[in-house]
Design a protein around this motif. Structure first.
Motif, PDB file in Angstrom:
ATOM      1  N   GLY A   1       0.781  -1.193  -0.152  1.00 57.28           N
ATOM      2  CA  GLY A   1       0.097   0.000   0.102  1.00 57.28           C
ATOM      3  C   GLY A   1       0.819   1.256   0.083  1.00 57.28           C
ATOM      4  N   ARG A   2       2.104   1.152   0.034  1.00 57.20           N
ATOM      5  CA  ARG A   2       2.917   2.256  -0.001  1.00 57.20           C
ATOM      6  C   ARG A   2       3.635   2.511  -1.509  1.00 57.20           C
ATOM      7  NH1 ARG A   2       7.490   1.169   3.342  1.00 57.20           N
ATOM      8  NH2 ARG A   2       6.993  -0.940   3.241  1.00 57.20           N
ATOM      9  N   ARG A   3       4.186   3.653  -1.863  1.00 55.72           N
ATOM     10  CA  ARG A   3       4.828   3.900  -2.929  1.00 55.72           C
ATOM     11  C   ARG A   3       5.980   4.662  -2.739  1.00 55.72           C
ATOM     12  NH1 ARG A   3       0.006   6.375  -6.936  1.00 55.72           N
ATOM     13  NH2 ARG A   3      -0.961   4.546  -7.632  1.00 55.72           N
ATOM     14  N   THR A   4       6.931   4.585  -3.908  1.00 58.94           N
ATOM     15  CA  THR A   4       8.066   5.189  -3.877  1.00 58.94           C
ATOM     16  C   THR A   4       7.832   6.808  -3.873  1.00 58.94           C
ATOM     17  OG1 THR A   4       9.301   3.596  -5.197  1.00 58.94           O
ATOM     18  CG2 THR A   4      10.321   5.939  -5.162  1.00 58.94           C
ATOM     19  N   ASP A   5       7.982   7.434  -3.008  1.00 56.85           N
ATOM     20  CA  ASP A   5       7.975   9.182  -3.015  1.00 56.85           C
ATOM     21  C   ASP A   5       9.251  10.009  -3.029  1.00 56.85           C
ATOM     22  OD1 ASP A   5       9.289   8.490  -0.388  1.00 56.85           O
ATOM     23  OD2 ASP A   5       7.600   9.622   0.939  1.00 56.85           O
TER      24      ASP A   5
ATOM     25  N   TRP B   1       3.304   8.436 -10.878  1.00 60.08           N
ATOM     26  CA  TRP B   1       2.698   9.087  -9.730  1.00 60.08           C
ATOM     27  C   TRP B   1       3.640  10.308  -9.347  1.00 60.08           C
ATOM     28  CZ3 TRP B   1       3.502   3.716  -8.982  1.00 60.08           C
ATOM     29  CH2 TRP B   1       4.654   3.196  -8.116  1.00 60.08           C
ATOM     30  N   PRO B   2       3.408  11.291  -8.625  1.00 64.38           N
ATOM     31  CA  PRO B   2       4.197  12.503  -8.214  1.00 64.38           C
ATOM     32  C   PRO B   2       5.129  11.833  -7.152  1.00 64.38           C
ATOM     33  CG  PRO B   2       2.015  13.068  -8.138  1.00 64.38           C
ATOM     34  CD  PRO B   2       1.929  11.542  -8.468  1.00 64.38           C
ATOM     35  N   VAL B   3       6.369  12.225  -7.367  1.00 65.42           N
ATOM     36  CA  VAL B   3       7.538  12.060  -6.377  1.00 65.42           C
ATOM     37  C   VAL B   3       8.266  13.130  -6.095  1.00 65.42           C
ATOM     38  CG1 VAL B   3       7.639   9.548  -6.735  1.00 65.42           C
ATOM     39  CG2 VAL B   3       9.235  11.201  -8.160  1.00 65.42           C
ATOM     40  N   ASP B   4       9.085  13.224  -5.148  1.00 63.08           N
ATOM     41  CA  ASP B   4      10.165  14.458  -5.150  1.00 63.08           C
ATOM     42  C   ASP B   4      11.462  13.820  -5.630  1.00 63.08           C
ATOM     43  OD1 ASP B   4      11.570  16.519  -4.070  1.00 63.08           O
ATOM     44  OD2 ASP B   4      11.543  15.861  -1.972  1.00 63.08           O
TER      45      ASP B   4
END
Length: 268
Positions: free
Chosen positions: A180-184, A206-209
């Motif tokens: 349930g987590r994604r690379t951020d 998806w958006p990441v930093d």
């Protein structure tokens, strides 16, 4: 070395211009000398011993000719391989290095899933693994080695066509979903990559930093120079040297946009 010499910013190609841009903002009175070892580009494909020898020899020549007050190695591959050897060989010159921004990524992540986008050489380096062990043990860090992204960045910066499919092939491995987590956060562990960051944002699933190291490198240069930082303008122009001695009007125009005059590699 003489304190009146330039600050030398080194990379294998155009990527270090991201660091030069930040350095000029923080140190507006320094004379800057940009050196690109484009004759060796891409250096991530060199055998390690050969590349280390090349770095030691090249910097010996650069230091003897230009007597820099400080050197910034704006290249993860070169610094993680040869940084210690260069500091030992040339102890009179302060070196500012570039390492993957794993520590700030670990401090900033919410999901605990971090990716490091780098050249194959940086991915292989023990230095990179030690940074993960030291600062990101609580995170899942995925190392993603790109064979082509530095070259794609050079093409993009020179105004050549780089299609989204080519870029997505190189960055898709950075995006991981787990429980349930994604690379951020994606660490841009090559100074070439920030030139493509806006493209990455548009095509990412998806958006990441996207963590750009350039500002942190420039801040470290400010700390290293300390009281030796120039406090008044110089009459010397900021210059760029390329080891292949290119005769390329397009490159000259590109560099002029960064406030640099292209000179011959021998310093003429």
């Amino acid at each position: 070395m003489g304190s009146n010499g330039p600050v030398l910013i080194f990379d294998s190609g155009l990527g270090g211009l991201t660091v030069l841009r930040e350095a000029r903002y923080l140190l507006p009175y320094e004379t800057l000398l940009y050196v690109a070892d484009d004759a060796a580009f891409p250096i991530g494909r060199w055998p390690e011993a050969d590349l280390r020898d090349r770095m030691l020899s090249l910097f010996g020549e650069l230091i003897a000719i230009h007597r820099p007050k400080a050197i910034v190695i704006a290249c993860n591959t070169a610094f993680t391989l040869a940084g210690d050897a260069l500091r030992k060989a040339y102890p009179d010159v302060p070196f500012v290095g570039t390492v993957p921004a794993i520590k700030p990524a670990a401090e900033r992540t919410s999901s605990g899933l971090i990716s490091v986008l780098a050249t194959p050489g940086t991915v292989r380096r023990t230095y990179t693994r030690s940074l993960i062990d030291s600062f990101a043990k609580q995170c899942h860090v995925r190392l993603v080695g790109s064979d082509n992204l530095a070259e794609l960045s050079e093409r993009h910066l020179r105004g050549e066509t780089v299609c989204n499919e080519e870029l997505l092939t190189e960055i898709s491995g950075c995006f991981l979903e787990r429980d349930g987590r994604r690379t951020d956060i994606v660490v841009l562990a090559c100074t070439h990559y920030p030139f493509l960051a806006n493209r990455f944002r548009r095509i990412a699933p998806w958006p990441v930093d996207w963590l750009d190291p350039a500002e942190a490198i420039a801040r470290q240069l400010v700390r290293v120079l300390g009281a030796k930082a120039a406090s008044s303008p110089s009459s010397d122009p900021d210059r760029a040297l390329f080891t292949s001695n290119p005769d390329d009007p397009g490159l000259s125009r590109l560099l002029a946009g960064f406030g640099l005059m292209l000179s011959a590699a021998n310093g003429a």
